[in-house]
Design an enzyme around this catalytic site. Structure first.
Site, PDB file in Angstrom:
ATOM      1  N   ASP A   1       8.460  -0.343  -0.621  1.00 39.97           N
ATOM      2  CA  ASP A   1       8.670  -0.125  -2.065  1.00 39.97           C
ATOM      3  C   ASP A   1       9.794   1.001  -2.184  1.00 39.97           C
ATOM      4  OD1 ASP A   1       6.870  -2.025  -2.345  1.00 39.97           O
ATOM      5  OD2 ASP A   1       5.488  -0.740  -3.332  1.00 39.97           O
TER       6      ASP A   1
ATOM      7  N   LYS B   1       5.895  -8.020  -4.415  1.00 36.94           N
ATOM      8  CA  LYS B   1       4.381  -8.050  -4.567  1.00 36.94           C
ATOM      9  C   LYS B   1       3.538  -7.459  -5.747  1.00 36.94           C
ATOM     10  CE  LYS B   1       4.028  -3.737  -1.788  1.00 36.94           C
ATOM     11  NZ  LYS B   1       3.717  -2.921  -3.100  1.00 36.94           N
TER      12      LYS B   1
ATOM     13  N   CYS C   1       0.572   2.186  -1.195  1.00 40.73           N
ATOM     14  CA  CYS C   1       0.982   0.768  -0.748  1.00 40.73           C
ATOM     15  C   CYS C   1       1.458   0.695   0.637  1.00 40.73           C
ATOM     16  CB  CYS C   1       2.575   0.385  -1.509  1.00 40.73           C
ATOM     17  SG  CYS C   1       2.026   0.018  -3.227  1.00 40.73           S
TER      18      CYS C   1
HETATM   19  C1  C5J Z   1       3.310   2.559  -4.082  1.00 40.92           C
HETATM   20  C2  C5J Z   1       2.080   2.939  -6.104  1.00 40.92           C
HETATM   21  N1  C5J Z   1       4.237   1.676  -3.612  1.00 40.92           N
HETATM   22  N2  C5J Z   1       1.998   4.322  -5.545  1.00 40.92           N
HETATM   23  N3  C5J Z   1       2.697   2.152  -5.328  1.00 40.92           N
HETATM   24  O1  C5J Z   1       2.723   3.373  -3.303  1.00 40.92           O
HETATM   25  O2  C5J Z   1       1.527   2.856  -6.990  1.00 40.92           O
END
Ligand code: C5J
Length: 221
Positions: free
Chosen positions: A24, A129, A162
């Protein structure tokens, strides 16, 4: 087989069966005006890891290893975004609302793109995702099995959301997992520290951690 010093003990892997995972690293979380900031976070902390992730990507690509990028991304009709996720709390902008980088966490929007410095190369796997974990509703396990992947090396953001969720999902599916301490970051330093400690405790109950320096040293050409 490569062995690197790690916490809580050495991590051994064969690069031919190991994927470098970049979780991400998308504008939504790292730049101002995205989903991360809409939740009230100071997003500036996260950008600091970009050069480190890039060094690991360069090394892994030079080794010919598999690279996997993820994005937290929903369909434009939000059919894959449960109301429990979208309606939680009282942020100024919710998933799907229009912000300065387009609709938050929606596939194809400017904010959903991976940072240009870390952009996927042709042939690298990019997984959109809908959840925090990379295995939920993605078909990823089968794709990794077909490629003979048994070990995963994690980088990206955020450590306790994530990255941790994906690493726990991977551990339950039988992958040996290593997280790179200085190639992952959180909006909350104390959450990052606690996450690394809890995942590596009890004899690597979720997996191992090491530094980028340790990984680079062990994979020198
Ligand atoms: C991720 C989030 N990528 N913190 N998403 O950690 O909502």
């Amino acid at each position: 087989m490569i062995e690197i010093p790690a916490t809580p003990f050495a991590f051994r892997f064969d690069p031919r069966h190991t994927a470098l995972v970049v979780i991400d690293m998308q504008r939504d979380f790292i730049e101002r005006g995205g989903f991360g900031e809409a939740l009230g976070n100071d997003v500036t902390r996260l950008a600091a890891i970009v050069p480190t992730v890039r060094r690991l990507l360069d090394r892994w690509r030079a080794l010919g290893g598999m690279v996997l990028h993820t994005r937290e991304a929903h369909r434009p009709d939000l059919a894959d975004c449960p109301p429990a996720k979208r309606l939680r709390g009282n942020p100024p902008l919710r998933i799907g609302d229009v912000g300065p980088m387009g609709r938050l966490l929606v596939a194809g929007e400017p904010g959903n793109q991976i940072l240009p410095e870390l952009a996927p190369l042709d042939g690298e796997l990019v997984v959109d995702k809908p959840g925090k974990g990379m295995f939920y509703a993605t078909g990823l396990h089968q794709q990794l099995q077909e490629k003979g992947i048994t070990h995963l090396i994690f980088t990206g953001v955020t450590t306790e959301v994530c990255v941790q969720t994906s690493m726990r999902e991977a551990n339950d599916r039988g992958y040996d997992c290593l997280v790179i301490e200085d190639a992952t970051e959180s909006y909350f330093p104390e959450f990052k520290a606690a996450t690394l400690a809890m995942m590596t405790a009890q004899g690597a109950i979720v997996g191992w951690s090491a530094t980028s320096g340790q990984l680079l040293q062990a994979t020198q050409p």
